[in-house]
Design an enzyme around this catalytic site. Structure first.
Site, short mmCIF file in Angstrom:
data_model
loop_
_atom_site.label_atom_id
_atom_site.label_comp_id
_atom_site.label_asym_id
_atom_site.label_seq_id
_atom_site.Cartn_x
_atom_site.Cartn_y
_atom_site.Cartn_z
N ASP A 119 0.84 -1.19 0.00
CA ASP A 119 0.00 0.00 0.00
C ASP A 119 0.88 1.25 0.00
OD1 ASP A 119 -2.38 1.75 0.60
OD2 ASP A 119 -3.31 -0.20 0.91
N HIS A 159 -3.94 6.21 2.79
CA HIS A 159 -4.60 4.99 2.32
C HIS A 159 -4.04 3.74 3.03
CE1 HIS A 159 -5.69 1.78 -0.59
NE2 HIS A 159 -6.68 2.59 -0.95
N SER A 186 -10.93 -0.98 -1.66
CA SER A 186 -9.72 -0.86 -0.86
C SER A 186 -10.01 -1.08 0.62
CB SER A 186 -9.08 0.52 -1.02
OG SER A 186 -8.32 0.61 -2.19
#
Length: 715
Positions: free
Chosen positions: A123, A202, A498
């Site tokens: 990520d 994220h 996600s």
């Protein structure tokens, strides 16, 4: 040495012996002098697979491809990110009155909340100071761990890693090679850090969802308030930063492959990959990320991947290879109702993350052909289906014909939008009052497959059902980087597959702790065959789209993930490496292509097995012409002398018969059965859906069945 501007970033996959130092030198001396070889090399891969990444000109690439040790030369490409209440919603409970983990039950209790599991995430990195990475009460790092933390810009491995965050690496060489000449890496030009530190948020968010520690009283400006934690709150986190916000936001396949290679060596138990490419995807044997995931699965590491955010279009699902555990997204049984009061006192309830204070403004309508909102400054603007910039506006009311809860607006239905528009057009100076959103949990809100979640059928191999499973992925509260403008006190609400992916990754980590001998395929089977097809209230799960409909396997695979039932599925549909090889053969890939994936010479049998016989926890028949028979094999992971009977729900116009209809298992025994599908349709059809369940009165081992009749025209 200067790298020629015409150079291309390539991955060279080779036989296992090519990564021995002396042999690697011979490969590179085949095209370079020693200094040139050193400067052109980006990475070497050697744990799960053998090869290296390098910048080569087209003539050099051609020459190296002729070397006897080189199996395949693959161009680099860029993939994208696929960007609380969750665990109560899924029945994975904690003590509701405290953030203390001292009293839990069920799967969390049986696995000590995943304390022996190591979750690897590919990520954007980690914000290490976040409370969700505290290691209070954690024991020592598992002795099998071979990874490490790497220091870098604003990241001190000694200070920032602990018994919770045990791995932190970053991979930038591929991305920098890809953007060379476009922009030099400069921290002053970007929020990025040349380290594992997460500037985007994220990666911090997904890591929280998968394995974050307990943090009480978290919220987003008061919305969704509660205790935040991951699915496996005592699991260890290993962060592999492969995605960067430099010239553009993306993730280089060259960097990803190195991260996969390291993760295999380091000893992670599960890999969570909230990334993916675009549809149509290429063949599974040529896409580097697919091949890297295959090697992880071959080492016993489940790879949980995002289905993508391009729904509700059909055939939009990504990460479709059968070795991925591919995750769709649903809503929670939670909503954020927002009261809209027009100047004539007409009232509507929309949904938003507007946290107040209440505002009263002028109200205007933005025609579809207009893009400039300068003359609407300070007003609330109504738009239909078309998101617009909020800059200079008080608020945006987005009326949608296809609901999509991922937009940061005040969301309402098309019908309510039409009523608001009627008021605007019949009023000289229309106004609106917008009240702060509140949090509502439980009925009437219910889980549904969200519109943005990518849908099947599989565009690469239609006989392989994708997605496999669904999990919550809308407005998920988790930690963020404080640099993210959507962060409030280190937390925020994000949506996407996600977010649903690490939900399943956390559950997978718990299952690995409970059943360390289970293969990735067995874990997938347990999740798929026990999934919910109804909400807590017993209502069927719907799927959002242009017309809301009952969800089917192309929306959510087996259904909404059910962690507690997955811990004790009774039977599993297991697969080994030979089964994945059989799949590649039956999918039509030639011996050379399959040998490239495996890194050794492989020959398909003759005749090749039917792709319908691949031992998946699903049956998908994309072209039924009259009648076909296929087989499945079940492994007993429950008690001795278990007797299971078949329960059939045939798709419309299709007759399913099973032989035998009763299976009697000893512990660990493996038994097979045959399914015959016969169509009564006289014309070509779309897909119809059903199911096949094996039940012993305690366990219901259900797989989805999808059948499309395709009458072959006879000459």
């Amino acid at each position: 040495m200067m790298i020629p501007n015409s150079s291309q970033l390539l991955i060279i996959k080779c036989l296992n012996l090519c990564m021995k130092e002396t042999h690697l030198a011979s490969v590179f001396f085949f095209i370079f002098f020693k200094e040139e070889a050193h400067n052109s090399m980006i990475y070497s891969y050697q744990h799960g697979f053998s090869g290296f990444a390098a910048l080569l000109t087209s003539s050099q690439a051609k020459k190296i491809s002729e070397h006897p040790s080189v199996i395949h030369v693959i161009p680099n490409r860029i993939v994208k990110l696929k960007t609380t209440r969750t665990w109560d919603h899924l029945g994975l409970y904690q003590v509701p009155t405290s953030s203390s983990p001292s009293s839990v039950k069920g799967l969390l209790n049986e696995t000590n909340m995943g304390s022996d599991a190591i979750i690897g995430l590919l990520d954007t990195g980690i914000w290490p100071e976040s409370e969700v990475f505290n290691d209070q009460g954690f024991g020592p790092i598992p002795k099998r761990w071979r990874g490490k933390c790497e220091s870098g810009e604003d990241f001190n491995a000694t200070v920032h890693c602990n018994n919770k965050l045990i791995g932190a690496k970053y991979y930038q060489k591929g991305m920098m090679a890809e953007i060379r000449g476009k922009r030099k890496y400069m921290a002053t030009e970007s929020r990025e850090f040349k380290s594992n530190r997460d500037a985007i948020g994220h990666g911090t968010h997904t890591a929280t969802i998968a394995g974050g520690s307990f943090v009480s009283n978290a919220s987003f400006y008061g919305l969704a308030q509660g205790t935040v934690r991951g699915g496996a709150p005592r699991a260890r986190i290993a962060s592999y930063k492969v995605c960067w916000d430099l010239f553009f936001l993306g993730c280089s396949i060259v960097d990803m492959w190195k991260a996969y290679d390291d993760a295999i060596h380091d000893g992670v138990d599960v890999l969570s990959v909230s990334l993916g490419g675009n549809v149509p995807e290429g063949s599974e044997v040529d896409q580097v990320d697919f091949v890297a995931a295959f090697h992880a699965v071959a080492k016993g590491i489940p790879v949980v991947a995002a289905a993508g955010n391009d729904g509700p279009n059909a055939q939009s699902v990504i990460n479709v290879a059968p070795w991925f555990l591919t995750v769709a997204a649903t809503t929670l049984d939670r909503s954020f109702p927002t009261k809209i009061t027009l100047g004539n006192n007409q009232t509507f309830y929309a949904e938003s993350l507007f946290t107040g204070p209440d505002i009263t403004t002028g109200l205007a309508f933005l025609e579809s052909y207009r893009h400039n909102t300068t003359d609407m400054k300070g007003k609330t603007v109504l738009v239909f289906n078309k998101p617009v910039s909020k800059e200079g506006l008080a608020a945006v009311i987005l009326a949608q014909s296809v609901p999509d809860e991922s937009y940061p607006y005040i969301l309402t239905s098309y019908e309510h939008g039409a009523d608001i528009l009627q008021y605007i057009r019949t009023t000289r100076s229309p106004t609106v009052r917008i009240s702060a959103a509140t949090t509502l949990t439980g009925p009437p809100a219910a889980a549904k497959v969200v519109a943005f979640s990518s849908r099947g059928p599989n565009s690469v191999s239609p006989a392989i059902l994708k997605p496999d499973i669904a999990a919550p992925g809308v407005n998920i509260l988790a930690a963020l980087s404080p640099l993210d403008p959507d962060s409030h006190k280190g937390f925020g609400l994000l949506s996407g597959t996600s977010m649903s992916t690490p939900v399943v990754s956390g559950i997978t980590a718990l299952l690995k702790c409970l059943h360390p001998d289970w293969s990735p395929a067995a874990i997938r089977s347990a999740l798929v065959t026990t999934a919910w097809r109804t909400s807590k209230s017993g209502e069927p799960i719907f799927a959002e789209g242009s017309n809301k409909k009952l969800a089917d396997p192309f929306d959510y695979g087996g259904g909404l993930v059910n962690p507690e039932s997955a811990a004790d599925p009774g039977l599993v549909y297991d697969m080994e490496i030979k089964d994945y090889i059989s799949y590649m053969c039956s999918a039509g890939y030639n011996d050379t292509s399959i040998s490239r994936v495996l890194g050794k010479k492989t020959n398909c049998p003759s005749p090749v097995a039917s792709i319908l016989d691949i031992n998946l926890p699903s049956i998908t028949i994309p072209n039924l012409d009259q009648e076909v028979t296929l087989t499945r094999t079940l492994t007993n992971v429950g008690p001795n002398n278990s007797v299971y009977k078949a329960v059939i729900e045939s798709p419309l116009g299709v007759t399913l018969t099973v032989s035998p209809t009763t299976l009697v298992f000893d512990s660990g025994e493996v038994l097979s059965y045959a399914v015959t599908a016969k169509t009564s349709h006289k014309v070509n059809t779309g897909y119809f859906f059903g199911s096949l369940t094996w039940t012993d009165g305690v366990h219901d081992v259900r797989i989805p069945v999808s059948v499309q009749t395709t009458i072959m025209t006879k000459p």
